[in-house]
Design a protein around this motif. Structure first.
Motif, PDB file in Angstrom:
ATOM      1  N   TYR A   1      42.999  82.277   7.432  1.00 58.58           N
ATOM      2  CA  TYR A   1      42.209  81.405   6.605  1.00 58.58           C
ATOM      3  C   TYR A   1      41.038  81.033   7.704  1.00 58.58           C
ATOM      4  CZ  TYR A   1      46.114  81.509   3.498  1.00 58.58           C
ATOM      5  OH  TYR A   1      47.171  81.704   2.241  1.00 58.58           O
ATOM      6  N   PRO A   2      39.839  81.152   6.708  1.00 57.99           N
ATOM      7  CA  PRO A   2      38.557  80.452   7.397  1.00 57.99           C
ATOM      8  C   PRO A   2      38.844  79.381   8.074  1.00 57.99           C
ATOM      9  CG  PRO A   2      37.873  81.623   5.546  1.00 57.99           C
ATOM     10  CD  PRO A   2      39.600  81.310   5.432  1.00 57.99           C
ATOM     11  N   ALA A   3      38.415  78.861   9.125  1.00 57.35           N
ATOM     12  CA  ALA A   3      38.368  77.709   9.732  1.00 57.35           C
ATOM     13  C   ALA A   3      37.975  76.637   8.787  1.00 57.35           C
ATOM     14  CB  ALA A   3      37.619  77.672  11.179  1.00 57.35           C
TER      15      ALA A   3
ATOM     16  N   GLN B   1      38.370  81.781  -3.624  1.00 59.99           N
ATOM     17  CA  GLN B   1      38.030  80.234  -3.697  1.00 59.99           C
ATOM     18  C   GLN B   1      36.958  79.646  -2.734  1.00 59.99           C
ATOM     19  OE1 GLN B   1      41.885  77.987  -3.842  1.00 59.99           O
ATOM     20  NE2 GLN B   1      42.606  79.949  -3.283  1.00 59.99           N
ATOM     21  N   ASN B   2      36.484  78.792  -2.630  1.00 69.05           N
ATOM     22  CA  ASN B   2      35.562  78.175  -1.811  1.00 69.05           C
ATOM     23  C   ASN B   2      34.278  78.531  -2.217  1.00 69.05           C
ATOM     24  OD1 ASN B   2      35.269  75.895  -0.016  1.00 69.05           O
ATOM     25  ND2 ASN B   2      34.839  77.649   1.413  1.00 69.05           N
ATOM     26  N   LEU B   3      33.770  79.284  -3.446  1.00 64.86           N
ATOM     27  CA  LEU B   3      32.614  79.687  -3.642  1.00 64.86           C
ATOM     28  C   LEU B   3      31.572  78.519  -3.942  1.00 64.86           C
ATOM     29  CD1 LEU B   3      33.744  82.493  -6.153  1.00 64.86           C
ATOM     30  CD2 LEU B   3      33.001  82.864  -3.558  1.00 64.86           C
ATOM     31  N   PRO B   4      30.010  78.761  -3.529  1.00 61.48           N
ATOM     32  CA  PRO B   4      29.300  77.537  -3.906  1.00 61.48           C
ATOM     33  C   PRO B   4      29.419  77.477  -5.444  1.00 61.48           C
ATOM     34  CG  PRO B   4      28.493  79.094  -2.335  1.00 61.48           C
ATOM     35  CD  PRO B   4      29.580  79.742  -2.548  1.00 61.48           C
TER      36      PRO B   4
ATOM     37  N   GLU C   1      26.330  80.847   1.717  1.00 60.44           N
ATOM     38  CA  GLU C   1      25.632  79.580   1.867  1.00 60.44           C
ATOM     39  C   GLU C   1      26.579  78.691   2.955  1.00 60.44           C
ATOM     40  OE1 GLU C   1      24.486  77.529  -1.461  1.00 60.44           O
ATOM     41  OE2 GLU C   1      23.127  79.431  -2.385  1.00 60.44           O
ATOM     42  N   GLN C   2      27.120  79.342   3.707  1.00 58.35           N
ATOM     43  CA  GLN C   2      27.894  78.556   4.891  1.00 58.35           C
ATOM     44  C   GLN C   2      29.373  78.341   4.419  1.00 58.35           C
ATOM     45  OE1 GLN C   2      26.250  78.666   8.018  1.00 58.35           O
ATOM     46  NE2 GLN C   2      24.555  79.508   6.653  1.00 58.35           N
ATOM     47  N   ASP C   3      29.551  78.587   3.118  1.00 58.69           N
ATOM     48  CA  ASP C   3      30.926  78.237   2.670  1.00 58.69           C
ATOM     49  C   ASP C   3      31.850  79.741   2.676  1.00 58.69           C
ATOM     50  OD1 ASP C   3      30.183  75.682   1.878  1.00 58.69           O
ATOM     51  OD2 ASP C   3      29.601  76.549   0.019  1.00 58.69           O
ATOM     52  N   PRO C   4      32.709  79.710   3.609  1.00 58.74           N
ATOM     53  CA  PRO C   4      33.923  80.931   4.003  1.00 58.74           C
ATOM     54  C   PRO C   4      34.599  81.165   2.512  1.00 58.74           C
ATOM     55  CG  PRO C   4      34.340  79.089   5.268  1.00 58.74           C
ATOM     56  CD  PRO C   4      33.239  78.697   4.465  1.00 58.74           C
ATOM     57  N   MET C   5      34.568  82.280   2.097  1.00 58.83           N
ATOM     58  CA  MET C   5      35.489  82.603   0.814  1.00 58.83           C
ATOM     59  C   MET C   5      36.902  82.570   1.551  1.00 58.83           C
ATOM     60  SD  MET C   5      33.718  85.696  -1.286  1.00 58.83           S
ATOM     61  CE  MET C   5      33.209  86.688   0.138  1.00 58.83           C
ATOM     62  N   LEU C   6      37.736  82.254   0.710  1.00 60.98           N
ATOM     63  CA  LEU C   6      39.150  82.279   0.680  1.00 60.98           C
ATOM     64  C   LEU C   6      39.903  83.004  -0.365  1.00 60.98           C
ATOM     65  CD1 LEU C   6      41.714  81.298   1.739  1.00 60.98           C
ATOM     66  CD2 LEU C   6      41.752  79.238   0.410  1.00 60.98           C
ATOM     67  N   ILE C   7      40.343  84.073   0.096  1.00 55.28           N
ATOM     68  CA  ILE C   7      40.804  85.201  -0.985  1.00 55.28           C
ATOM     69  C   ILE C   7      42.209  85.464  -0.562  1.00 55.28           C
ATOM     70  CG2 ILE C   7      40.570  87.576  -1.631  1.00 55.28           C
ATOM     71  CD1 ILE C   7      37.810  87.773   0.306  1.00 55.28           C
ATOM     72  N   THR C   8      43.082  85.348  -1.852  1.00 56.85           N
ATOM     73  CA  THR C   8      44.476  85.604  -1.887  1.00 56.85           C
ATOM     74  C   THR C   8      44.841  86.320  -2.930  1.00 56.85           C
ATOM     75  OG1 THR C   8      45.041  83.498  -3.163  1.00 56.85           O
ATOM     76  CG2 THR C   8      44.969  83.393  -0.903  1.00 56.85           C
ATOM     77  N   TYR C   9      45.850  86.832  -3.142  1.00 63.46           N
ATOM     78  CA  TYR C   9      46.191  87.890  -4.546  1.00 63.46           C
ATOM     79  C   TYR C   9      46.284  86.679  -5.614  1.00 63.46           C
ATOM     80  CZ  TYR C   9      47.458  91.360  -1.134  1.00 63.46           C
ATOM     81  OH  TYR C   9      47.431  92.531  -0.169  1.00 63.46           O
ATOM     82  N   ALA C  10      45.984  86.979  -6.788  1.00 67.32           N
ATOM     83  CA  ALA C  10      46.049  86.624  -7.744  1.00 67.32           C
ATOM     84  C   ALA C  10      47.539  86.392  -8.273  1.00 67.32           C
ATOM     85  CB  ALA C  10      44.958  86.862  -9.148  1.00 67.32           C
ATOM     86  N   LYS C  11      47.827  85.016  -8.813  1.00 66.43           N
ATOM     87  CA  LYS C  11      49.203  84.938  -9.542  1.00 66.43           C
ATOM     88  C   LYS C  11      49.124  85.523 -11.005  1.00 66.43           C
ATOM     89  CE  LYS C  11      52.956  81.560 -10.085  1.00 66.43           C
ATOM     90  NZ  LYS C  11      53.348  80.034  -9.936  1.00 66.43           N
ATOM     91  N   LYS C  12      50.028  86.326 -11.208  1.00 69.43           N
ATOM     92  CA  LYS C  12      49.979  86.970 -12.718  1.00 69.43           C
ATOM     93  C   LYS C  12      51.115  86.037 -13.455  1.00 69.43           C
ATOM     94  CE  LYS C  12      48.372  91.611 -11.683  1.00 69.43           C
ATOM     95  NZ  LYS C  12      48.824  93.047 -11.709  1.00 69.43           N
TER      96      LYS C  12
END
Length: 249
Positions: A159-161, A181-184, A238-249
């Protein structure tokens, strides 16, 4: 201005690899500040950008220049992004023929435009650069890994700091859909597609209008979604690190 005659000079000329890329066939309806910001967000993925140039004049509409710190970054950007859809038009990208002022000042070769003009009026002829690196465009498919690794356990995904994960109660098992997540909040589907469609198997982007800052990205299978996750985890928009996980189905 240093880029004043670039568009005419680019036609029918061979240009050697350098730090600046010339982009045309851009959507002329996009506002200048939005265009420059979007170009910076998209191309910063390939390396540090020193400058993005675009002008309001009729002569320069639909065109832009992106100056990288390293020539290698420019080469990668051309290989991966040439002919890529950007605001509903396919970008045409090549090396710029004219060295950017910001680069010339850095390497000590900068000459003010007035001095260059006087020199040309005295009969100084411009030398045509015959160097051509045909291997650069061979990188076009380098964004697509040839061998997919096995899907890592979710616990091993970094996970990004400074980003607090917003996860479902139970982590979703590896699958073909990613939860980003964490998109502008002003991020558009087009901007997200620019990044995720570099990876093989990309199918579509889904964003929820009522919930800005998140997106779902679908791939053909979980191996391909895993490669994309590993490649873009923590990438900053824009300085916001993306947080990527698998989607819950």
């Amino acid at each position: 201005m240093e880029m004043q005659q670039e568009a005419n000079q680019q036609q029918g000329s061979e240009v050697s690899p350098n730090q600046t890329i010339y982009i045309n066939n851009l959507n002329e309806k996009v506002k200048l500040d939005v265009l420059k910001k979007s170009l910076n967000d998209v191309f910063s993925h390939f390396g540090k950008i020193l400058e993005v140039k675009a002008f309001k004049t009729l002569k320069h509409k639909g065109q832009a220049w992106v100056v990288f710190e390293e020539a290698e970054s420019a080469s990668t950007a051309i290989a991966k992004m040439n002919d890529f859809p950007f605001y509903d038009k396919r970008m045409r990208i090549q090396y710029a023929k004219t060295k950017s002022d910001v680069v010339a000042k850095a390497d000590g070769t900068f000459v003010p435009r007035e001095k260059r003009k006087r020199h040309e009026e005295k009969g100084g002829k411009k030398k045509k650069d015959q160097h051509h690196d045909s291997t650069q465009m061979g990188m076009a498919n380098s964004a697509y890994p040839s061998v997919y690794g096995t899907a890592p356990p979710l616990s091993q995904v970094p996970y990004p700091a400074g980003v607090k994960p917003i996860l479902p109660e139970a982590p979703a098992p590896p699958n073909n859909i990613l939860f980003v997540q964490n998109l502008p909040h002003e991020t558009t589907p087009m901007m997200i597609q620019m990044f995720f469609s570099q990876y093989q198997g990309f199918k579509e982007i889904r964003m929820v209008e009522a919930k800005p800052g998140i997106a779902f990205v679908e791939y053909a299978d979980e191996m391909q979604s895993t490669v994309a996750m590993q490649g873009l985890q923590g990438f900053k928009i824009e300085q916001d690190p993306m947080l990527i996980t698998y989607a819950k189905k």
